[in-house]
Design a protein around this motif. Structure first.
Motif, PDB file in Angstrom:
ATOM      1  N   SER A  56       0.816  -1.222   0.000  1.00 37.61           N
ATOM      2  CA  SER A  56       0.000   0.000   0.000  1.00 37.61           C
ATOM      3  C   SER A  56       0.849   1.271   0.000  1.00 37.61           C
ATOM      4  CB  SER A  56      -0.966   0.012   1.193  1.00 37.61           C
ATOM      5  OG  SER A  56      -1.932  -0.999   1.023  1.00 37.61           O
ATOM      6  N   TYR A  58       1.435   3.756  -2.235  1.00 38.74           N
ATOM      7  CA  TYR A  58       0.901   4.200  -3.520  1.00 38.74           C
ATOM      8  C   TYR A  58       1.616   5.420  -4.085  1.00 38.74           C
ATOM      9  CZ  TYR A  58      -3.029   0.982  -2.896  1.00 38.74           C
ATOM     10  OH  TYR A  58      -3.810  -0.132  -2.755  1.00 38.74           O
ATOM     11  N   GLY A  59       2.601   5.914  -3.364  1.00 34.02           N
ATOM     12  CA  GLY A  59       3.320   7.092  -3.860  1.00 34.02           C
ATOM     13  C   GLY A  59       3.985   6.828  -5.200  1.00 34.02           C
ATOM     14  N   THR A  60       4.478   5.617  -5.390  1.00 36.74           N
ATOM     15  CA  THR A  60       5.110   5.243  -6.651  1.00 36.74           C
ATOM     16  C   THR A  60       4.003   4.914  -7.647  1.00 36.74           C
ATOM     17  OG1 THR A  60       6.945   4.369  -5.378  1.00 36.74           O
ATOM     18  CG2 THR A  60       6.844   3.748  -7.693  1.00 36.74           C
ATOM     19  N   LYS A  61       4.014   5.588  -8.785  1.00 38.84           N
ATOM     20  CA  LYS A  61       2.849   5.536  -9.678  1.00 38.84           C
ATOM     21  C   LYS A  61       3.026   4.563 -10.828  1.00 38.84           C
ATOM     22  CE  LYS A  61       0.961   8.790  -7.265  1.00 38.84           C
ATOM     23  NZ  LYS A  61       0.077   8.360  -6.166  1.00 38.84           N
ATOM     24  N   VAL A  99       9.250   7.798  -3.072  1.00 40.19           N
ATOM     25  CA  VAL A  99       8.915   9.193  -2.757  1.00 40.19           C
ATOM     26  C   VAL A  99       8.538   9.342  -1.284  1.00 40.19           C
ATOM     27  CG1 VAL A  99       6.443   9.062  -3.338  1.00 40.19           C
ATOM     28  CG2 VAL A  99       7.684  11.210  -3.662  1.00 40.19           C
ATOM     29  N   GLU A 100       7.978   8.291  -0.727  1.00 37.89           N
ATOM     30  CA  GLU A 100       7.583   8.364   0.688  1.00 37.89           C
ATOM     31  C   GLU A 100       8.801   8.464   1.607  1.00 37.89           C
ATOM     32  OE1 GLU A 100       6.271   6.034  -1.419  1.00 37.89           O
ATOM     33  OE2 GLU A 100       4.097   5.843  -1.106  1.00 37.89           O
ATOM     34  N   GLY A 107       9.028  15.345   8.866  1.00 36.98           N
ATOM     35  CA  GLY A 107       8.163  15.953   7.853  1.00 36.98           C
ATOM     36  C   GLY A 107       8.835  17.026   7.024  1.00 36.98           C
ATOM     37  N   THR A 108      10.095  17.323   7.327  1.00 37.52           N
ATOM     38  CA  THR A 108      10.802  18.317   6.511  1.00 37.52           C
ATOM     39  C   THR A 108      10.969  17.779   5.091  1.00 37.52           C
ATOM     40  OG1 THR A 108      12.090  18.767   8.477  1.00 37.52           O
ATOM     41  CG2 THR A 108      12.852  19.794   6.439  1.00 37.52           C
ATOM     42  N   LEU A 109      10.533  18.560   4.153  1.00 36.15           N
ATOM     43  CA  LEU A 109      10.607  18.091   2.778  1.00 36.15           C
ATOM     44  C   LEU A 109      12.049  18.077   2.283  1.00 36.15           C
ATOM     45  CD1 LEU A 109       7.555  19.904   1.113  1.00 36.15           C
ATOM     46  CD2 LEU A 109       7.678  17.549   1.992  1.00 36.15           C
ATOM     47  N   GLN A 113      11.695  18.331  -3.259  1.00 31.21           N
ATOM     48  CA  GLN A 113      10.237  18.442  -3.090  1.00 31.21           C
ATOM     49  C   GLN A 113       9.849  19.909  -2.900  1.00 31.21           C
ATOM     50  OE1 GLN A 113      10.243  15.588   0.238  1.00 31.21           O
ATOM     51  NE2 GLN A 113       8.871  14.255  -0.935  1.00 31.21           N
ATOM     52  N   PRO A 129       5.919  12.021  -8.237  1.00 28.99           N
ATOM     53  CA  PRO A 129       6.846  11.213  -7.428  1.00 28.99           C
ATOM     54  C   PRO A 129       7.984  10.641  -8.277  1.00 28.99           C
ATOM     55  CG  PRO A 129       4.579  10.733  -6.824  1.00 28.99           C
ATOM     56  CD  PRO A 129       4.524  11.591  -8.062  1.00 28.99           C
ATOM     57  N   ILE A 132      10.424  13.430  -9.149  1.00 25.85           N
ATOM     58  CA  ILE A 132      11.253  13.842  -8.014  1.00 25.85           C
ATOM     59  C   ILE A 132      12.314  12.779  -7.713  1.00 25.85           C
ATOM     60  CG2 ILE A 132      11.216  14.321  -5.532  1.00 25.85           C
ATOM     61  CD1 ILE A 132       8.552  15.806  -6.007  1.00 25.85           C
TER      62      ILE A 132
ATOM     63  N   ARG B  21       1.996  19.853  -1.279  1.00 27.30           N
ATOM     64  CA  ARG B  21       2.696  18.954  -0.372  1.00 27.30           C
ATOM     65  C   ARG B  21       2.227  17.508  -0.561  1.00 27.30           C
ATOM     66  NH1 ARG B  21       5.772  19.248   4.560  1.00 27.30           N
ATOM     67  NH2 ARG B  21       5.729  17.113   5.313  1.00 27.30           N
ATOM     68  N   LYS B  23       1.121  16.200  -3.187  1.00 23.16           N
ATOM     69  CA  LYS B  23       1.579  15.660  -4.472  1.00 23.16           C
ATOM     70  C   LYS B  23       3.071  15.358  -4.474  1.00 23.16           C
ATOM     71  CE  LYS B  23      -2.201  17.278  -7.379  1.00 23.16           C
ATOM     72  NZ  LYS B  23      -2.727  18.323  -8.275  1.00 23.16           N
ATOM     73  N   VAL B  24       3.878  16.161  -3.805  1.00 22.29           N
ATOM     74  CA  VAL B  24       5.326  15.890  -3.841  1.00 22.29           C
ATOM     75  C   VAL B  24       5.747  14.807  -2.841  1.00 22.29           C
ATOM     76  CG1 VAL B  24       5.876  18.211  -4.657  1.00 22.29           C
ATOM     77  CG2 VAL B  24       6.019  17.712  -2.200  1.00 22.29           C
ATOM     78  N   THR B  25       4.869  14.477  -1.919  1.00 24.39           N
ATOM     79  CA  THR B  25       5.219  13.426  -0.967  1.00 24.39           C
ATOM     80  C   THR B  25       4.598  12.090  -1.336  1.00 24.39           C
ATOM     81  OG1 THR B  25       3.332  14.074   0.384  1.00 24.39           O
ATOM     82  CG2 THR B  25       5.476  14.993   1.001  1.00 24.39           C
ATOM     83  N   GLY B  26       3.794  12.077  -2.384  1.00 27.54           N
ATOM     84  CA  GLY B  26       3.160  10.830  -2.793  1.00 27.54           C
ATOM     85  C   GLY B  26       1.919  10.498  -1.978  1.00 27.54           C
ATOM     86  N   GLU B  27       1.465  11.458  -1.187  1.00 26.55           N
ATOM     87  CA  GLU B  27       0.286  11.175  -0.369  1.00 26.55           C
ATOM     88  C   GLU B  27      -1.031  11.396  -1.109  1.00 26.55           C
ATOM     89  OE1 GLU B  27       0.529  13.052   3.583  1.00 26.55           O
ATOM     90  OE2 GLU B  27       2.698  12.893   3.327  1.00 26.55           O
ATOM     91  N   ALA B  28      -0.994  12.143  -2.174  1.00 25.49           N
ATOM     92  CA  ALA B  28      -2.226  12.368  -2.936  1.00 25.49           C
ATOM     93  C   ALA B  28      -2.678  11.026  -3.515  1.00 25.49           C
ATOM     94  CB  ALA B  28      -1.963  13.365  -4.066  1.00 25.49           C
ATOM     95  N   ARG B  29      -3.947  10.715  -3.339  1.00 26.94           N
ATOM     96  CA  ARG B  29      -4.452   9.398  -3.766  1.00 26.94           C
ATOM     97  C   ARG B  29      -5.313   9.526  -5.021  1.00 26.94           C
ATOM     98  NH1 ARG B  29      -1.393   7.514  -1.432  1.00 26.94           N
ATOM     99  NH2 ARG B  29      -1.213   6.436   0.535  1.00 26.94           N
ATOM    100  N   GLU B  33      -5.979   3.950  -6.044  1.00 23.81           N
ATOM    101  CA  GLU B  33      -5.125   3.887  -4.863  1.00 23.81           C
ATOM    102  C   GLU B  33      -5.921   3.867  -3.570  1.00 23.81           C
ATOM    103  OE1 GLU B  33      -2.481   7.144  -5.731  1.00 23.81           O
ATOM    104  OE2 GLU B  33      -1.472   5.987  -7.310  1.00 23.81           O
TER     105      GLU B  33
END
Lengths: 181, 752, 339
Positions: A56, A58-61, A99-100, A107-109, A113, A129, A132, B21, B23-29, B33
């Motif tokens: 799960s 899902y960040g990797t598309k 990407v996660e 939480g610092t990007l 990012q 993702p 990046i 944020r 989208k760049v962290t991969g949290e957007a579903r 997903e």
């Protein structure tokens, strides 16, 4: 002339030989975003499907599943690859960053990012993702210095929304700031 | 705007995306997903032939694979609505929509013929390869070029797509004109290919209820499609699309993966996800090709005397898809004699559909190429030719415009590009081995607004939530709605949450046509204003209120306070006001609709002037687009940052259209053969060089309260034409059939 | 993907045994093409032999005869950026960097690159006939969509091209493929490694089904100064070649001592015509000479409609590549201007 009757028949015969049905899963270990994991995978599971379907993450598309778009880019032992074309079983023992795993625990990007947000280097976000991760891989490789080189070395990541110039701006910005890890 | 504060407003200022944020962290579903306990996965089996019947389907081997739950085919599919009309979604063109697994008929190559549902993706994919099918083939036709004689005027017009009535006598005027161009133009069929492949996750909630995560540009369109087809009520079906990985029109209509996923979930009473493969992204809608004939006549003084534009677009055999290809030719320039026709011809494919600025880049490629050709015949600068025929009203004799700053766009664009330094002679500019060409074109797109509702809820903690059922397909909708709402109540953007992509939110049309900022934006604006007025009433009613006698127009909402503009030291806070009023939330739902009177009275368009530089290695046929300047007049720009990205995206789409994108059909097989994104060439990073976007000041006060016109389409409209014109200027070769590939540049023989 | 078993042998000998264990066994290393094809059901192996960890195949070493030996498992990236390759065989480095993307080059191996299969649309689409994929079903490309197809060495049964860029440079450099099989090791000159389709288009190469590539050996470097890899394609990166040319010249003053010219994207194998190369010997680089050479290379070229343009394009590309090589101005793979 080709045998157009071929078209009128479709479908494959089931595999005759072993393994029948669900084969035994093969134990592997992967370190994913710093966490060592003991996993059991079937031989045909790709890294991408392992991440998305089994873990799960899902960040990797999945943008094409055939190495044609780069949306699934991850860092394998620090190098960018298309996770859709890598069978997980063949990567036993590897270290994977998705990407996660780029942002700090607090939480610092990651600077990349941050730069993507600041330069509006994405629209729909689906290729992001992969872009990046690819850009982070590019920094580490150290072969791209000019915009021209960035463009060429980022050409493995399609962006249908057309954010390319902003992506190059973002990467150039990070390069200039020397913020690469 | 009501805001008259000296402070900077969010609207009009560059702002980072509020969903950045995520989208760049991969949290957007995205649609595929979401997961659910016991989620099953469906895999589509695609057909091989273009036309005929399925003679047999053998699913035994597939069913025998451990982990396979069911294989659905036309033979065992559950019953759905029998009337074709039930399948007609909100934006369906006239005709009988495609009904997946409906019967044994094959209507096009790649048609879904079975759905394998299994415990996981890999089992489903494997079992799908074991489904044995035999067909009875029938002759098909996929070659539009052969159907000119069979073209017909669609008996039922798609709303707003009828070509404008003729004016004057174009035929006679062309005949009499001393200078004329009369040529044929074509584009290539293109597929949308958003990066996210189409997917639907249907969560079985029990009791016949489902929650659907769909890749769609309008959740309520999906919802009503499901309720009509499957006989459910709105209460049974909730549809969400919080993030959409690009769509460009491919997500306007519910696509077949949705039908299949819902069908399987309802039948199996289990959650089901279906995601298409990339090759299956070539098995539904696409941008149609059109056979275009364009004639323009002019006087020696370069005034246009006549325009004739005839187009035959392709459609499927089951629906009459229509788009605006020729109407631009009747509106863009001042011209008294204009006639346009638009016909269709049927090929054996799925129904084409709206793709970024549907029809406009197709028709404008013809018009703006022909204008360029005319400029050389007249020996006048192409930009001067456009200015000479500038339409102060629609087509020169029609409705006045709500606003039109195209002249300023031409001027600013030309200045930034350096157009005045252009040597008009083709093949006159060269650097190294490359010929350099400068070309330009105009663009226009209708500025639309659709009736939309929104809800705004202010809570005593000082947070504001706004919601409407629209979508953000990458356009920046979340961000601009947040900006609009924050300004209305004087809150920082962090205190505002925009909710979209949920069918339970107030009514919104599909996200498309560049109308979302105008429509959803206006709805949020009026809903927030209603909250603002209620809040102000409470403020005035407070004991010893410093605003007791104030007029709302003289009060500034900022920093969580309402303060007198004349004396900001006299204020009340939102929280104190609500406390005094005894409420902990103020909610309003409002609907914004376009002014019918203004719609009747005025014509509303966005415009652009686009300038392109190409460098052509003529011997080897390589064309590089090294510079684009696109000056856009689109009314109020809500967020210059995301707005610029919208234009960049449109321009990149246009570069693809001009140079690389082409869905190649094998007419013997009736099948698109380059059905993957290694061989369907979307531009890559290396293809894109400098793009400069200019937004021209354009005061707009007639089409909606925000003065916004929309930006999703205008970026692509003139781009391909500008590039083709630049290629001509570079090489002296006029290429009238897109894309401009190597073979067309080098021709059969040695170039001049 | 179909069902298959998986083995990860620890030695070349074990790998050969695994490969021999099943007629439908396949070797996987980088997987960038095989996994792709398996998902399309073009390849359906029953047994996968993972050679990616075999010892001794991941390094680049001196041969002792002045050449370089690139292990079969050396990634395309490692080969392209190896300083010895860059200094002595810049043509190879350039060709590798002209192909695919950074991600794919990181995963793809030297051996795998040679074995990648054609990008013919019909081959890739299991629903349609293709004699390379299913012998005897015919070639719809011949009168179908054939923009990317071959103009040289085609047969009635197949007009596919070999898609590798690396192999084109290796052909020009006269590399040798070292292979191991049940009967021991043998050398296959690159020119003989890939084959023309003929009556058996299903066979891409002359590598035995029971053999494994160990390395590619480059002979002593001679073309580090006057070379180029010129690739023409439908977009500026990440696309297969419509036509590519690897040109390498050994010069003595302004005279050509030796010339090598290999073409990609035009045939079922990297296309070399030694007779044409000989025509350059002793000549001063000159466009007229280049034109004659190009015409000789393309003698017998045949188009199928959609790819007719390739004949003229290839001719011009040869001429340009030769002038780049002669001038010592090799094509940059990042600067998209063609010198």
């Amino acid at each position: 002339m080709a045998d157009l009757e071929f078209l009128a028949r479709q479908g494959f015969a089931p595999d005759a030989g072993p393994p029948k049905g669900l084969p035994d899963e093969i134990p592997i270990t992967l370190t994913i975003n710093g966490e060592r994991r003991a996993l059991h995978v079937r031989p045909w599971t790709t890294l991408l499907d392992l991440l998305r379907e089994d873990l799960s993450l899902y960040g990797t598309k999945k943008g094409c599943d055939h190495g044609q778009c780069g949306a699934c880019t991850v860092l394998l032992d620090g190098e960018r690859i298309n996770s859709c074309l890598a069978l997980a079983v063949t990567k036993d023992g590897s270290e994977l960053t998705t990407v996660e795993g780029l942002a700090g625990k607090d939480g610092t990007l990651h600077p990349m990012q941050e730069a993507f947000i600041e330069h509006d280097a994405f629209q729909c976000g689906y290729c992001t993702p992969g872009q990046i991760c690819s850009a982070v891989g590019l920094l580490k490789e150290g072969h791209a210095k000019t915009r021209e080189e960035i463009r060429e070395m980022m050409s493995g990541n399609l962006c249908r929304c057309g954010a390319y110039t902003n992506i190059v701006d973002a990467i150039e910005d990070v390069l200039a700031k020397g913020a690469a890890k | 705007m009501q805001q008259t504060s000296m402070h900077e407003t969010h609207v009009g200022s560059p702002r980072n995306r509020v969903d950045g944020r995520l989208k760049v962290t991969g949290e957007a579903r995205y649609a595929a997903e979401y997961t659910a306990p016991d989620l099953a996965v469906g895999y589509v089996v695609s057909g091989a032939i273009a036309r005929g019947r399925i003679r047999s389907v053998d699913t035994k081997a597939a069913m025998a694979v451990p982990g396979v739950i069911q294989v659905f085919t036309h033979q065992n599919r559950p019953r759905t609505a029998w009337r074709a009309k039930a399948y007609q979604d909100e934006v369906a063109p006239p005709g009988t929509p495609f009904r997946p697994l409906y019967d044994d008929k094959i209507l096009y190559s790649g048609q879904p013929i079975a759905l394998v549902v299994a415990e996981d993706f890999e089992i489903a994919r494997y079992a799908a390869s074991l489904v044995r099918v035999t067909y009875e083939t029938e002759p098909h036709e996929t070659d539009l070029g052969k159907l000119r004689e069979k073209a017909y005027k669609p008996p039922k017009t798609r709303s707003g797509m009828a070509p404008p009535p003729p004016r004057g006598d174009a035929e006679a005027a062309i005949g009499a004109a001393p200078f004329k161009v009369d040529e044929s133009y074509r584009i290539a069929i293109e597929h949308h290919n958003p990066m996210e492949m189409h997917a639907s996750t249907v969560v079985w909630e029990g009791d016949g209820k489902i929650t659907v995560y769909d890749k769609i540009q309008g959740v309520q369109n999906t919802q009503s499609y499901i309720t009509h087809v499957f006989g459910l009520s709105n209460d049974d079906v909730r549809v969400l699309s919080p993030f959409v990985g690009g769509a460009f029109g491919s997500g306007l209509r519910p696509q077949y993966q949705l039908f299949l996923a819902v069908m399987a979930a309802l039948e199996l009473q289990r959650s089901v996800r279906v995601m298409l493969e990339r090759d299956q992204m070539f098995t539904f809608t696409y941008r149609p090709d059109a056979l275009q004939e364009m004639a323009i006549g002019a006087n020696p003084d370069a005034t246009l005397q006549a325009i004739r534009h005839d187009a035959i677009g392709c459609t499927s055999r089951f629906e009459d898809y229509q788009e605006s290809v020729v109407s631009w030719s009747a509106m863009m320039y001042r011209c008294d004699n204009v006639t346009t026709t638009y016909k269709l011809a049927q090929i054996d494919t799925y129904t084409p559909g709206d793709m970024r600025a549907p029809g406009a880049p197709t028709g404008m490629f013809a018009l703006e190429s022909a204008m360029d050709e005319l400029s050389y015949k007249l020996q006048i600068d192409p930009l001067q030719l456009r200015l000479r025929n500038y339409a102060e009203t629609e087509g020169g004799g029609g409705k006045p415009f709500t606003s039109k700053e195209l002249r300023a766009a031409y001027q600013l664009g030309a200045e930034r590009f350096g157009w005045s330094r252009r040597n008009p002679v083709p093949r006159s500019m060269k650097e190294g081995r490359e010929l350099i060409g400068w070309g330009m074109a105009s663009g226009m797109w209708e500025a639309m607004m659709e009736k939309t509702s929104a809800r705004a809820t202010l809570t005593i903690d000082g947070r504001l939530e706004v919601g409407t059922a629209t979508a953000d397909i990458g356009t920046g909708t979340y961000t601009i709605l947040t900006q609009i709402a924050a300004d209305a109540l004087g809150l920082p953007m962090e205190k505002v949450t925009a909710r979209i992509g949920d069918s339970s939110l107030p009514m919104s049309p599909v996200e498309g046509g560049s109308w979302t900022a105008a429509s959803a934006g206006s709805a949020v604006h009026v809903a927030c204003n209603a909250v603002r007025e209620t809040l102000f009433k409470y403020a005035r009613g407070m004991d010893a209120s410093p605003l007791a006698n104030a007029d709302i127009g003289r009060v500034a909402f900022r920093g969580g306070r309402m303060e007198l503009m004349a004396d900001p030291s006299r204020y009340v806070t939102i929280q104190d006001t609500m406390r005094a009023g005894g409420v902990d939330r103020i909610e309003a739902e409002e609907t914004a609709a376009p002014s019918r009177i203004n719609q009747l009275r005025y014509a509303a368009y966005t415009h652009s002037a686009i300038f392109a530089e190409v460098r052509v290695d003529e011997e080897l046929g390589r064309v590089r687009v090294t510079r684009i300047v696109d000056a856009v007049a689109a009314g109020k720009i809500l967020n210059p940052k995301t707005a610029r990205s919208q234009i960049l995206g449109g321009v990149v789409f246009g570069i693809g259209m001009a140079l690389t994108e082409e869905s190649m059909m094998d007419h013997n097989l009736g099948r698109f053969m380059n059905h993957n994104i290694a061989e369907y060439h979307v531009p890559v990073n290396a293809d894109i060089h400098d793009i400069e976007v200019i937004f021209v000041e354009e005061h707009e006060d007639k089409i909606n309260p925000l003065g916004v016109k929309g930006l999703g389409e205008i970026g692509i409209v003139g781009t391909a034409a500008a590039i083709a014109n630049a290629v001509y200027h570079a090489t002296g070769k006029r290429i009238r059939h897109l894309p401009i590939t190597v073979d067309k540049i080098i021709g059969e023989k040695e170039a001049a | 993907m179909n069902r298959f078993s998986y083995a990860r042998p620890g030695s070349v000998a074990d790998a050969l045994r695994e490969v021999a264990s099943s007629p439908a066994a396949k070797i996987i290393a980088g997987g960038t093409n095989l996994v792709d094809l398996m998902k399309y059901n073009v390849e359906r192996p029953t047994h996968l032999v993972d050679v990616s960890r075999l010892p001794g195949l991941k390094s680049i070493e001196e041969t002792g005869e002045g050449g370089l030996r690139i292990g079969a498992l050396v990634s395309n990236t490692s080969a392209a950026y190896d300083t010895r390759v860059q200094e002595r065989y810049p043509l190879l480095s350039s060709a590798i960097l002209a192909g695919a993307t950074a991600q794919l080059r990181n995963a793809a191996t030297t051996g795998g690159n040679l074995l990648q299969r054609t990008r013919c649309y019909y081959f890739y689409d299991a629903a349609v006939p293709c004699s390379k994929r299913e012998p005897g079903t015919g070639c719809p490309a011949k009168d179908g969509v054939n923009r990317i197809h071959a103009i040289l060495g085609t047969s009635d049964k197949c007009i596919a091209t070999h898609p590798s860029d690396m192999a084109v440079a290796l052909a020009a450099l006269e590399a040798v493929v070292k292979v191991a099989g049940p009967r021991g090791e043998r050398d296959i000159p690159l020119a003989d490694f890939h084959r023309l389709p003929g009556d058996t288009p299903e066979k891409d190469t002359n590598l035995g089904a029971d053999e494994i590539i160990l390395a590619v050996e480059l002979p002593e470097a001679r073309f580090a100064k006057n070379y180029t890899y010129l690739k023409l394609r439908d977009r500026l990166s990440y696309a297969f070649a419509l036509v590519s040319v690897a040109a390498a010249l050994e010069m003595d003053g302004d005279k050509v001592v030796e010339a090598r010219i290999a073409l990609g994207g035009v045939a079922h194998k990297p296309w070399r015509v030694p007779e044409a190369e000989v025509m350059l010997r002793g000549k001063a680089p000159d466009r007229m000479v280049f034109e004659t050479v190009a015409d000789r290379i393309l003698l017998g070229a045949k188009g199928y409609g959609g790819n007719d343009f390739k004949i003229e394009l290839a001719r011009r590309a040869v001429i340009r590549a030769l002038s780049q090589a002669a001038a010592g101005t090799p094509q940059s793979q990042t600067d998209k201007r063609i010198q």
